[in-house]
Design a protein around this motif. Sequence first.
Motif, PDB file in Angstrom:
ATOM      1  N   ASP A  78      28.880 -42.059 -19.009  1.00 12.67           N
ATOM      2  CA  ASP A  78      28.620 -40.621 -19.124  1.00 12.67           C
ATOM      3  C   ASP A  78      27.462 -40.381 -20.095  1.00 12.67           C
ATOM      4  O   ASP A  78      26.847 -41.330 -20.604  1.00 12.67           O
ATOM      5  CB  ASP A  78      29.892 -39.858 -19.523  1.00 12.67           C
ATOM      6  CG  ASP A  78      30.420 -40.209 -20.910  1.00 12.67           C
ATOM      7  OD1 ASP A  78      29.682 -40.781 -21.747  1.00 12.67           O
ATOM      8  OD2 ASP A  78      31.593 -39.900 -21.178  1.00 12.67           O
ATOM      9  N   GLU A  79      27.184 -39.115 -20.361  1.00  9.84           N
ATOM     10  CA  GLU A  79      26.056 -38.761 -21.228  1.00  9.84           C
ATOM     11  C   GLU A  79      26.217 -39.266 -22.654  1.00  9.84           C
ATOM     12  O   GLU A  79      25.248 -39.359 -23.405  1.00  9.84           O
ATOM     13  CB  GLU A  79      25.827 -37.238 -21.228  1.00  9.84           C
ATOM     14  CG  GLU A  79      26.971 -36.421 -21.802  1.00  9.84           C
ATOM     15  CD  GLU A  79      28.130 -36.150 -20.828  1.00  9.84           C
ATOM     16  OE1 GLU A  79      29.134 -35.583 -21.278  1.00  9.84           O
ATOM     17  OE2 GLU A  79      28.037 -36.515 -19.651  1.00  9.84           O
ATOM     18  N   ASP A  84      32.741 -44.444 -17.570  1.00 14.28           N
ATOM     19  CA  ASP A  84      33.473 -43.438 -16.800  1.00 14.28           C
ATOM     20  C   ASP A  84      33.685 -43.813 -15.333  1.00 14.28           C
ATOM     21  O   ASP A  84      34.458 -43.159 -14.642  1.00 14.28           O
ATOM     22  CB  ASP A  84      32.826 -42.056 -16.923  1.00 14.28           C
ATOM     23  CG  ASP A  84      31.469 -41.947 -16.252  1.00 14.28           C
ATOM     24  OD1 ASP A  84      30.917 -42.962 -15.785  1.00 14.28           O
ATOM     25  OD2 ASP A  84      30.941 -40.816 -16.198  1.00 14.28           O
TER      26      ASP A  84
END
Length: 161
Positions: A78-79, A84
């Motif tokens: 993820d960011e 994820d």
Amino acid sequence: MNIFYKPNIGIEFSKKIISWNTNREMVRKILNSEYECGDYELDNSEFFNGNKSYNIISKRDIYKNISNEICLIFFNYDENEKLDAIEIHNGVKLQIGENQIDFSQNIDEISRIIGNESDEITKGNIIFKKFKMNISSTKYMGGDSEKLGYIFLSRDEIINE
């Protein structure tokens, strides 16, 4: 390569555990194998008056060999660089509870083995919401058979769209 999939937890193989939300650098350290960084950003700003908030950002490491076993696995982040999702393209036998699936099996057979809690989105593309997992046939992926061609494991719920 045998991988044990534990929905809501992560994966285990060769006595190594990689949990969802593990930091990217830690995943790399645990795997201790060569990888290709496959990060990219798809710029959609031209379609949204220069607004870059619609860009699609992908962060992933691509492994073709783990623990001296040939495979093709993408570890997605993820960011915040937390694990994820995992995409498996070949070289794996996946254990889910008491059931094992592999790339020699037809996806309809896999659906029966895992149970009836699945949704076939389109022919050859099946979601198992309970397991936060999606499988696709090689035909769906552009090949020519109904054998397993792709496994997607997710930290988050998979939405049937």
